[in-house]
Scaffold this active site. Sequence first.
Site, PDB file in Angstrom:
ATOM      1  N   ASP A   1      -2.973   0.364   8.008  1.00 45.19           N
ATOM      2  CA  ASP A   1      -1.803   1.245   7.815  1.00 45.19           C
ATOM      3  C   ASP A   1      -0.699   0.994   8.850  1.00 45.19           C
ATOM      4  OD1 ASP A   1      -3.121   2.470   5.691  1.00 45.19           O
ATOM      5  OD2 ASP A   1      -4.015   4.009   6.971  1.00 45.19           O
TER       6      ASP A   1
ATOM      7  N   ASN B   1       0.853  -1.199   0.000  1.00 46.31           N
ATOM      8  CA  ASN B   1       0.000   0.000   0.000  1.00 46.31           C
ATOM      9  C   ASN B   1       0.880   1.237   0.000  1.00 46.31           C
ATOM     10  OD1 ASN B   1      -2.397   1.547   0.211  1.00 46.31           O
ATOM     11  ND2 ASN B   1      -2.073   1.782   2.415  1.00 46.31           N
TER      12      ASN B   1
ATOM     13  N   HIS C   1       0.724   5.165   1.301  1.00 46.80           N
ATOM     14  CA  HIS C   1      -0.071   5.959   2.236  1.00 46.80           C
ATOM     15  C   HIS C   1       0.529   7.366   2.337  1.00 46.80           C
ATOM     16  CE1 HIS C   1      -2.823   6.641   5.550  1.00 46.80           C
ATOM     17  NE2 HIS C   1      -1.829   7.262   6.178  1.00 46.80           N
TER      18      HIS C   1
ATOM     19  N   SER D   1       4.536   6.995   2.548  1.00 46.72           N
ATOM     20  CA  SER D   1       5.116   5.708   2.952  1.00 46.72           C
ATOM     21  C   SER D   1       4.587   4.591   2.062  1.00 46.72           C
ATOM     22  CB  SER D   1       4.714   5.365   4.395  1.00 46.72           C
ATOM     23  OG  SER D   1       5.042   6.398   5.295  1.00 46.72           O
TER      24      SER D   1
HETATM   25  C1  GRF Z   1      -2.677   8.643  -3.052  1.00 48.31           C
HETATM   26  O1  GRF Z   1      -2.406   9.885  -2.480  1.00 48.31           O
HETATM   27  C2  GRF Z   1      -2.307   7.535  -2.108  1.00 48.31           C
HETATM   28  O2  GRF Z   1      -1.316   7.862  -1.209  1.00 48.31           O
HETATM   29  C3  GRF Z   1      -3.582   7.294  -1.350  1.00 48.31           C
HETATM   30  O3  GRF Z   1      -4.610   7.542  -2.285  1.00 48.31           O
HETATM   31  C4  GRF Z   1      -4.149   8.441  -3.285  1.00 48.31           C
HETATM   32  C5  GRF Z   1      -4.443   7.818  -4.614  1.00 48.31           C
HETATM   33  O4  GRF Z   1      -4.244   8.698  -5.687  1.00 48.31           O
HETATM   34  N1  GRF Z   1      -3.588   5.965  -0.803  1.00 48.31           N
HETATM   35  P1  GRF Z   1      -4.392   8.178  -7.183  1.00 48.31           P
HETATM   36  O5  GRF Z   1      -5.766   7.536  -7.331  1.00 48.31           O
HETATM   37  O6  GRF Z   1      -3.295   7.192  -7.446  1.00 48.31           O
HETATM   38  O7  GRF Z   1      -4.280   9.398  -8.038  1.00 48.31           O
END
Ligand code: GRF
Length: 219
Positions: free
Chosen positions: A147, A109, A111, A138
């Site tokens: 998370d 993931n 985050h 991260s």
């Molecule tokens: C990203 O900021 C990621 O960190 C979070 O969700 C957002 C997804 O953005 N988990 P995208 O859909 O890849 O533009």
Amino acid sequence: MKTLSLVVLISGSGSNLQAIIDAIESKQLNAQISAVISNRPDAYGLTRARQHDIPAISLDHKHYQNRELFDQQLQLEIESFKPDIIVLAGYMRILTTAFINAFSPTILNIHPSLLPKYQGLNTHQRALDNNDSEHGVSIHVVTPELDSGPVIVQGKFSIEKEDNSESLQQKAHKLEHQMYPLVLNWLSKQRLKLNSDMPLFDEKPVLTPLLFEATVDAG
Ligand code: GRF
């Protein structure tokens, strides 16, 4: 060298998905996206996938009675592609423990915070509200607790006086788009090996997150 097989889970815009597609198409990443699955039928990331001839599957969670039934179907869909890695890229649904255990430790993931700070939502606003001087992104191994799995790499940037939640999100995205392809590249080259306690990088345990050095100005 084996081509890394990925299934990417999304819920929205899919800009991280796009960064991974671009890295594959420009041969910076030896991987193949076997499928993109979204729990939201209107996610723009599904369109991005179709534009690149990647199977794009919409699995609307609203059609399922509960989280367990939805995750069971999601698991079946993913298993049919036999991916090496499941990439959560803006997948905005909590996964059941049964689902995570079925694939652990091969779910990653990204985050938008310097974990363990700001697990959950609204990370940018929370960093501002706390008057933090730095913030970041991260990439971690997914474990049943939200998370909280081992962090592989973090990218940092400073918070300036004029920043707001939106500008922080832009800074985070710039880093994310470099970091996810890089981590996947490490996996494809077997520099990075996953397990649910402590990933190995160049055969050494990742005791503290690796620090990502941005190759362009992240500001
Ligand atoms: C990203 O900021 C990621 O960190 C979070 O969700 C957002 C997804 O953005 N988990 P995208 O859909 O890849 O533009």
